[in-house]
Design an enzyme around this catalytic site. Structure first.
Site, short mmCIF file in Angstrom:
data_model
loop_
_atom_site.label_atom_id
_atom_site.label_comp_id
_atom_site.label_asym_id
_atom_site.label_seq_id
_atom_site.Cartn_x
_atom_site.Cartn_y
_atom_site.Cartn_z
CE1 TYR A 143 -3.63 2.58 0.64
CE2 TYR A 143 -2.43 3.20 2.62
CZ TYR A 143 -3.44 3.44 1.71
OH TYR A 143 -4.26 4.53 1.86
CG ASP A 238 5.54 3.59 0.99
OD1 ASP A 238 5.83 4.15 2.08
OD2 ASP A 238 4.38 3.51 0.57
CE LYS A 271 0.98 4.38 8.72
NZ LYS A 271 0.99 3.77 7.41
C1 LIG Z 1 0.31 4.33 6.11
C2 LIG Z 1 1.01 4.12 4.81
C3 LIG Z 1 0.86 5.00 3.73
C4 LIG Z 1 -0.14 6.12 3.74
O1 LIG Z 1 0.10 7.05 4.72
P1 LIG Z 1 -1.10 8.02 5.21
O2 LIG Z 1 -0.45 8.94 6.16
O3 LIG Z 1 -2.13 7.11 5.81
O4 LIG Z 1 -1.62 8.70 4.00
C5 LIG Z 1 1.65 4.82 2.62
N1 LIG Z 1 2.52 3.81 2.55
C6 LIG Z 1 2.69 2.93 3.55
C7 LIG Z 1 3.70 1.85 3.42
C8 LIG Z 1 1.92 3.05 4.70
O5 LIG Z 1 2.05 2.14 5.68
#
Ligand SMILES: *Cc1c(COP(=O)(O)O)cnc(C)c1O
Length: 431
Positions: A143, A238, A271
């Site tokens: 994601y 990511d 995060k």
């Molecule tokens: C949480 C997450 C996102 C999205 O971040 P948001 O702050 O919820 O928009 C993107 N990539 C990864 C790997 C994530 O865990």
């Protein structure tokens, strides 16, 4: 007793779609009533009924110090007194940028934004702008936020382009998104053979936390790196979830220990770097980052980017986790949770596999750790739902879906872990 959680959920559903502002919070996968959080402290939070839970979500990762850490709280309060937002630069943005770059040396420059979605979307635009190419690869089960081009699932057959996973995403928008199986080197090589010269980037969660906890294998990671370099595509990590969560140097430092000289081209963070405030970032080498406006042609902007209160929260958090001994202690705590759960499941004869790194963990009701999304999906979901509710009733809060990772914070004590394992052992016996 009246259930305040249910009352609030019913009321919320009248004014907020599904009663929640992010879908997984609604407990749709596991059934039951979402817990409305009243307050949190350290490793715990209390719901609207006053019930206490040991929190293994930590806002889905950010709360690595636990809730209400005194140094972070003080930094936030102090920053708030000086003003909430200016729309003009502040010194603290430089401090946070410097702190991030110090620990993640693949990045020479970083741009601060407000959410992981925004950071991932901007990194993709930058990769496309910097290479002058449109197509890119992502992997099933990873994601990267909900930007249109990233809401896509695999089409039929290998190396075909994807289909939207959401209404409202036109097929044209995902036409250039190639979705491959995670950890599948053959599919990767085939995709590069067919499209290598048109690929702007390969985007990956190095440890995929959005299909619970699945590591990219070392040979797979190595092959991704080689093929990107060979074909002039950027390798985009990511690390919104793994960044400053699995190690101080993030997941890339874990792979750099296994693959000499390894580094990604671009890194996406979120995060933990906001410590619970809306803050995310993306960065990489100077020559690529200078392609961004105002120095370059790739447009990107944000009214609240680098927000002074959020940067104070993030900076105070990063300072704490950079202290000596922090990672050894956190890793040991997480490992003891995973070992304890594994032992409890084994005693009860429940098929179980688990893995962890730093303060992030995952487990599956499967005898072996899965290597890709299709395998993750073979996990026993009715059994997981029973486990989830058993833990919840016992005051242990884990993610309300089997394809989500879990998080341990520095505030979790050995006694908290032991109590969680004790509750889990009882629930395992009922599965
Ligand atoms: C949480 C997450 C996102 C999205 O971040 P948001 O702050 O919820 O928009 C993107 N990539 C990864 C790997 C994530 O865990």
């Amino acid at each position: 007793m009246t259930d305040r959680n249910q009352q609030l959920f019913d009321r919320a559903a009248q004014v907020i779609p599904g009663g929640v502002n992010s879908p997984v919070r609604a407990f749709r996968a596991v059934g039951g009533t979402p817990r409305f959080v009243q307050r949190a402290q350290g490793a715990y939070f209390w719901d609207a009924n006053g019930q206490q839970y040991t929190d293994y979500i930590g806002s889905w990762g950010p709360m690595i110090l636990g809730h209400g850490h005194p140094a972070v709280l003080e930094a936030v309060q102090k920053a708030a007194l000086d003003g909430f937002s200016f729309g003009a630069p502040t010194e603290r943005e430089i401090e946070l940028a410097e702190e991030i770059l110090k620990h993640v040396p693949s990045m020479e420059m970083v741009r601060l934004v407000s959410s992981g979605t925004e950071a991932g979307m901007s990194a993709l635009r930058l990769a496309r702008g910097a290479t002058g190419r449109n197509k890119f690869i992502k992997f099933e089960g990873c994601y990267h936020g909900h930007a249109d081009a990233l809401l896509v699932k695999a089409g039929s057959g290998l190396a075909t382009f994807g289909n939207p996973t959401s209404a409202g995403v036109p097929p044209e928008v995902v036409r250039d998104t190639l979705v491959l199986e995670y950890n599948n080197i053959t599919a990767l090589e085939e995709a590069f053979a067919l499209h290598g010269k048109e690929l702007a980037c390969v985007m990956i969660e190095p440890i995929a936390g959005n299909m619970n906890f699945v590591r990219a294998s070392v040979p797979f990671m190595q092959r991704c790196r080689e093929l990107c370099t060979e074909h002039g595509a950027l390798f985009v990590f990511d690390e919104v979830m793994t960044g400053f969560r699995v190690a101080l140097g993030s997941a890339q430092s874990v792979y750099a220990q296994l693959i000499p000289g390894f580094k990604p081209d671009l890194t996406v963070l979120g995060k933990v770097i906001g410590g619970g405030m809306p803050l995310a970032a993306f960065g990489g080498p100077r020559e690529i980052m200078r392609q961004l406006a105002p120095t370059g042609p790739v447009y990107q902007a944000g009214t609240l980017s680098g927000n002074p209160v959020a940067t104070a929260c993030g900076l105070a958090t990063l300072k704490e986790i950079a202290k000596p001994g922090f990672w050894d202690a956190l890793s040991a705590r997480t490992q003891s949770l995973v070992d304890g759960l594994q032992g409890a499941a084994a005693s009860a004869g429940v098929p179980f596999s688990a893995d962890c790194q730093g303060g992030m963990f995952g487990f599956f009701l499967l005898p072996e750790l899965p290597q890709n999304y299709a395998k993750v999906m073979t996990s026993d979901s009715p059994k997981f739902n029973k486990l989830f509710h058993g833990l919840l009733d016992g005051g242990v809060y884990i993610a309300p879906a089997l394809y989500e990772a879990g998080f341990v914070s520095a505030a979790h004590t050995e006694a908290d872990i032991a109590e969680t394992v004790r509750v889990a052992a009882d629930v395992f016996k009922t599965l």
